[in-house]
Design a protein around this motif. Structure first.
Motif, PDB file in Angstrom:
ATOM      1  N   GLU A  84      -0.577   6.491  11.276  1.00  0.00           N
ATOM      2  CA  GLU A  84      -0.067   4.984  11.089  1.00  0.00           C
ATOM      3  C   GLU A  84       0.162   4.074  10.496  1.00  0.00           C
ATOM      4  N   ARG A  85      -0.971   4.072   8.985  1.00  0.00           N
ATOM      5  CA  ARG A  85      -1.067   3.185   8.438  1.00  0.00           C
ATOM      6  C   ARG A  85      -0.304   3.449   6.554  1.00  0.00           C
ATOM      7  N   MET A  86      -0.615   5.242   6.775  1.00  0.00           N
ATOM      8  CA  MET A  86      -0.201   5.842   6.042  1.00  0.00           C
ATOM      9  C   MET A  86       1.476   6.151   6.218  1.00  0.00           C
ATOM     10  N   PHE A  87       1.958   6.158   7.413  1.00  0.00           N
ATOM     11  CA  PHE A  87       3.568   5.928   7.330  1.00  0.00           C
ATOM     12  C   PHE A  87       3.799   4.175   7.098  1.00  0.00           C
ATOM     13  N   THR A  92       7.360   0.742   3.754  1.00  0.00           N
ATOM     14  CA  THR A  92       7.508  -0.176   2.989  1.00  0.00           C
ATOM     15  C   THR A  92       7.857  -0.219   1.287  1.00  0.00           C
ATOM     16  N   VAL A  93       6.761   1.063   1.044  1.00  0.00           N
ATOM     17  CA  VAL A  93       7.564   1.499  -0.283  1.00  0.00           C
ATOM     18  C   VAL A  93       8.663   1.224  -0.813  1.00  0.00           C
ATOM     19  N   ILE A  94       8.996   2.895   0.150  1.00  0.00           N
ATOM     20  CA  ILE A  94      10.365   2.636   0.104  1.00  0.00           C
ATOM     21  C   ILE A  94      11.761   1.913   0.344  1.00  0.00           C
ATOM     22  N   GLY A  95      11.137   0.854   1.506  1.00  0.00           N
ATOM     23  CA  GLY A  95      12.002   0.222   1.883  1.00  0.00           C
ATOM     24  C   GLY A  95      12.296  -1.129   1.146  1.00  0.00           C
ATOM     25  N   ILE A 100      16.229  -3.204  -3.093  1.00  0.00           N
ATOM     26  CA  ILE A 100      16.657  -4.177  -4.010  1.00  0.00           C
ATOM     27  C   ILE A 100      17.811  -3.289  -5.005  1.00  0.00           C
ATOM     28  N   THR A 101      17.616  -2.452  -5.071  1.00  0.00           N
ATOM     29  CA  THR A 101      18.477  -1.019  -5.708  1.00  0.00           C
ATOM     30  C   THR A 101      20.046  -1.369  -4.244  1.00  0.00           C
ATOM     31  N   GLN A 102      19.975  -0.813  -3.275  1.00  0.00           N
ATOM     32  CA  GLN A 102      21.318  -1.255  -2.294  1.00  0.00           C
ATOM     33  C   GLN A 102      22.022  -2.472  -2.952  1.00  0.00           C
ATOM     34  N   ILE A 136       5.972   3.629 -13.553  1.00  0.00           N
ATOM     35  CA  ILE A 136       6.170   2.801 -12.072  1.00  0.00           C
ATOM     36  C   ILE A 136       5.798   3.521 -10.938  1.00  0.00           C
ATOM     37  N   PRO A 137       7.360   3.580 -10.707  1.00  0.00           N
ATOM     38  CA  PRO A 137       7.894   4.955  -9.554  1.00  0.00           C
ATOM     39  C   PRO A 137       6.770   6.323  -9.946  1.00  0.00           C
ATOM     40  N   ALA A 138       6.207   6.486 -10.393  1.00  0.00           N
ATOM     41  CA  ALA A 138       4.962   7.606 -10.806  1.00  0.00           C
ATOM     42  C   ALA A 138       3.907   7.621 -10.210  1.00  0.00           C
TER      43      ALA A 138
END
Length: 357
Positions: A84-87, A92-95, A100-102, A136-138
């Motif tokens: 659950e923590r990993m998910f 959070t990172v993807i969100g 920001i991008t949208q 940074i994304p890498a």
């Protein structure tokens, strides 16, 4: 043939006229004599971009909050908390990146809408920006993948020696379940021995198979590691137990496994949810055919003493089906016996599919 030739000529004429018209427009643009009335549609579209951002974002937030408990059932296993923590770390990172991008996408579409007299700035290349949005994304992705790899290696590693062993086999459209008997060893099964009664294909000439038993539902003890050995008899299935955060494919011809430790009994989960009819379930979440929706099995987490009592009360497959035993022994002997007439050139029969992987 004449009609086809005429048709081709007409098509080519249309193409030529279209290119000439396009050339005239381009000439007007370069000479500065071409003008186009944008009208109100451009401003309306720009405003709708902001409306979509706000309304769509609000609807997403409402849907997320409203369905959060449905998407995240209570955790009932030790490793489930780590999963659950990993998910949620990944989400959070993807969100954040998505937000920001949208936001930039829709706000910029509004802010930089067409206006008379304003021309876009041509920005060809910038090495610093390229490095930033590549490095940074890498780094972030590498950190997420490394953390996931460590957790997955630990979860799918060798099960503890005191694990309770359960084997499940998926077939269209139900789950078969078997347990080792007092010897704590799963016996040999052979797909050639499968019939309407012997659905597992027990080879009862193997002593380890004599005390194996089958059940219609899965029982496991609370607080004790459970090793699930997984098979498929026909097509791709998947063992999915959401409360335990367990998912593993059932692949034809390739046994898989997953181990976990239950932390809440069925009765405790019923009390927590306020639902006296609740049961854990093992579901197939891979579309495996027309009756895929019905492919579920009930899983009951007992207190350790209750599990021992349940286990002791089970009757082996060979005891429940004495008529199968003699026939199965003879059939298995026929399958593995060499050709008597030519022992020196006898063809070796295929080895039965063993369960002790």
């Amino acid at each position: 043939m004449t009609a086809l030739t005429i048709l081709l000529v007409l098509v080519l004429l249309l193409v030529v006229f279209g290119l000439l018209f396009r050339l005239q427009i381009l000439t007007s643009i370069f000479s500065g004599t071409f003008t186009r009335d944008i009208g109100m549609s451009n401003s309306v579209n720009a405003i709708l971009m902001l409306v979509f951002l706000v309304v769509g974002g609000a609807w997403f937030a409402y849907s997320f909050v409203e369905n959060f408990n449905k998407m995240n059932p209570p955790i009932a296993s030790v490793h489930g908390h780590q999963m659950e923590r990993m998910f949620w770390t990944t989400m959070t990172v993807i969100g954040i990146a998505f937000l920001i991008t949208q936001t930039l996408l829709f706000v910029y579409s509004y802010k930089y809408q067409h206006k008379e007299g304003r021309r876009a700035y041509f920005f060809a290349h910038n090495n610093k920006i390229e490095v930033i949005w590549t490095v940074i994304p890498a780094i972030v992705m590498a950190a997420l993948i490394f953390a996931g790899w460590k957790a997955w290696t630990r979860i799918t590693g060798p099960a503890p020696k005191n694990s309770v062993v359960v084997e499940v086999m998926g077939k269209q459209f139900n789950w078969l379940v078997r347990y080792p008997g007092r010897d704590m060893k799963l016996g040999v099964v052979n797909y050639r021995l499968i019939d309407a009664v012997n659905e597992w294909g027990f080879d009862l000439s193997d002593k380890s198979a004599l005390d194996d038993f089958t059940t219609n539902e899965i029982h496991v003890p609370k607080g004790v590691p459970v090793l699930i050995k997984i098979r498929s008899r026909d097509v791709l299935h998947a063992v999915y137990m959401p409360h335990f955060r367990v998912q593993m494919y059932a692949v034809p011809g390739m046994p898989t496994r997953f181990w976990f430790t239950p932390t809440m009994s069925t009765d405790e989960m019923r009390a927590k949810l306020g639902n006296p009819k609740f049961n854990y379930e093992l579901a197939c979440n891979q579309v495996c055919g027309g009756s895929h929706f019905a492919m579920k099995a009930t899983l009951i987490v007992d207190e350790p003493d209750d599990y021992q009592n349940w286990y002791a009360a089970q009757q082996s497959f060979s005891e429940k089906n004495p008529e199968v035993m003699a026939a199965s022994k003879q059939k298995a002997k026929t399958l593995v016996a060499p050709v008597a007439a030519q022992p020196e050139a006898a063809e070796t029969a295929p080895a039965p599919l063993a369960a002790s992987y």
